[in-house]
Motif scaffolding. Structure first.
Motif, PDB file in Angstrom:
ATOM      1  N   ASP A   1     -68.775-103.677 -55.356  1.00  0.00           N
ATOM      2  CA  ASP A   1     -70.094-103.056 -55.270  1.00  0.00           C
ATOM      3  C   ASP A   1     -70.186-101.886 -56.245  1.00  0.00           C
ATOM      4  OD1 ASP A   1     -70.896-104.800 -53.287  1.00  0.00           O
ATOM      5  OD2 ASP A   1     -70.243-103.490 -51.662  1.00  0.00           O
TER       6      ASP A   1
ATOM      7  N   ILE B   1     -72.938 -98.857 -58.031  1.00  0.00           N
ATOM      8  CA  ILE B   1     -74.219 -98.159 -58.003  1.00  0.00           C
ATOM      9  C   ILE B   1     -74.326 -97.307 -59.255  1.00  0.00           C
ATOM     10  CG2 ILE B   1     -73.259 -96.301 -56.553  1.00  0.00           C
ATOM     11  CD1 ILE B   1     -76.125 -95.899 -55.453  1.00  0.00           C
TER      12      ILE B   1
ATOM     13  N   GLY C   1     -78.095-104.402 -64.873  1.00  0.00           N
ATOM     14  CA  GLY C   1     -77.617-104.769 -63.539  1.00  0.00           C
ATOM     15  C   GLY C   1     -77.472-106.263 -63.374  1.00  0.00           C
TER      16      GLY C   1
ATOM     17  N   GLU D   1     -74.152-108.432 -62.455  1.00  0.00           N
ATOM     18  CA  GLU D   1     -74.128-109.334 -61.302  1.00  0.00           C
ATOM     19  C   GLU D   1     -73.732-110.747 -61.716  1.00  0.00           C
ATOM     20  OE1 GLU D   1     -76.793-107.480 -57.826  1.00  0.00           O
ATOM     21  OE2 GLU D   1     -77.959-108.586 -59.318  1.00  0.00           O
TER      22      GLU D   1
ATOM     23  N   MET E   1     -74.808-105.042 -57.553  1.00  0.00           N
ATOM     24  CA  MET E   1     -75.445-103.739 -57.695  1.00  0.00           C
ATOM     25  C   MET E   1     -76.094-103.371 -56.359  1.00  0.00           C
ATOM     26  SD  MET E   1     -74.620-103.129 -60.791  1.00  0.00           S
ATOM     27  CE  MET E   1     -75.393-101.506 -60.804  1.00  0.00           C
TER      28      MET E   1
ATOM     29  N   ARG F   1     -83.034-100.368 -56.422  1.00  0.00           N
ATOM     30  CA  ARG F   1     -81.621 -99.990 -56.573  1.00  0.00           C
ATOM     31  C   ARG F   1     -81.420 -99.066 -57.764  1.00  0.00           C
ATOM     32  NH1 ARG F   1     -79.038-105.812 -57.017  1.00  0.00           N
ATOM     33  NH2 ARG F   1     -80.814-105.952 -58.433  1.00  0.00           N
TER      34      ARG F   1
END
Length: 285
Positions: free
Chosen positions: A77, A79, A121, A125, A131, A232
């Motif tokens: 994960d 961010i 992002g 992915e 993300m 996000r």
């Protein structure tokens, strides 16, 4: 979009831009027993607070190096949080991992900031990462609904808030900005590349020049995510500096979307608002 909050894996990779928020997010993760690993963007991230955390330095354009580091640290994960000046493609030092997806990187750059971040992002992915957003990993730093300072908006301010939301809703599809200043029903300034601090400084200059005739203590800064924005990435942010700018611009207060706006050091923001006599309102989404 379904929240990933209940399925966050440890450690979480924090791709850290400028400002205090990457470290606030890392602290929030650590407090919940989730290990943060910071991937600090060169030229943006503050090196001093970084030393408190496990971290690596990465450069914009080095997707290959970044993905290798994400995997070596076991970060599924990721961010992105913090400020980042949008670089020109000619300024980016590309590695082989980036060259491999150069067409998609180029497509991501051909649009506004939200388009750029969501495009990068999607590339990550497709490489097997996920993300996640601030609501998933650090919901405690988001603006709550309602009034959080002593002052409250009057009927004129409430009307300005409603108009500000309407204006931002109309501008959202163009990926221009996330903030507008409305005074007595008049849209006097819209956020552009200079950001919210620059927007408020511009309003202050307009007042000094006599271009804004309304008395001080009227008008509202309204901030909201762009319509259709991937929540996000690049959420609006407010903090004590926003309050100081709004006070210098002679406004009555600020209104932002609760749950979709980052409140940086909320206690300092509330104290600044109370000193200035400004309201701070979290609006229902």
């Amino acid at each position: 979009m379904i929240s990933a909050a209940s399925d966050i894996s440890s450690p979480v990779g924090v791709i850290a831009g400028g400002g205090a928020m990457p470290f606030a997010v890392a602290d929030s993760l650590a407090a919940r027993g989730i290990a943060p690993v910071l991937f600090a963007l060169r030229g943006a991230c503050d090196p001093a607070p970084l030393e408190r955390f496990r971290h690596h330095w990465i450069s914009v354009g080095q997707l290959g190096r970044a993905t290798k580091l994400f995997r070596s640290e076991g970060c599924r994960d990721l961010i992105f949080i913090g400020t980042l000046l949008r670089p020109a493609l000619s300024e980016i030092r590309l590695d082989w991992g980036t060259l491999r997806v150069l067409g998609r990187v180029w497509a991501a750059f051909r649009g506004g900031d939200d388009h750029l971040l969501s495009g990068i992002g999607r590339i990550l992915e497709q490489d097997g990462f996920r993300m996640v957003g601030i609501r998933d990993v650090a919901p405690d730093v988001l603006m709550p609904e309602g009034q959080i300072a002593r002052a409250t908006p009057d009927a004129a301010a409430a009307a300005d808030i409603a108009k500000g939301r309407e204006v931002l809703g109309a501008l959202g599809p163009f990926d221009i900005g996330q903030a507008v200043v409305v005074i007595d029903g008049h849209v006097v300034a819209v956020e552009d590349i200079e950001g919210t601090d620059g927007l408020l400084a511009r309003v202050a200059r307009l007042r000094e020049a006599g271009r804004i005739r309304a008395r001080s203590g009227r008008g509202v800064l309204v901030k909201a995510p762009k319509s259709g924005q991937d929540l996000r990435f690049d959420l609006p942010t407010v903090g004590a500096k926003t309050i100081e700018g709004a006070a210098s611009a002679g406004l009555a207060g600020i209104a932002v979307i609760a749950g979709h706006t980052i409140a940086a050091d909320s206690q300092a923001m509330i104290e600044a608002a109370d000193r200035a006599g400004l309201f701070v309102q979290g609006l229902s989404a």
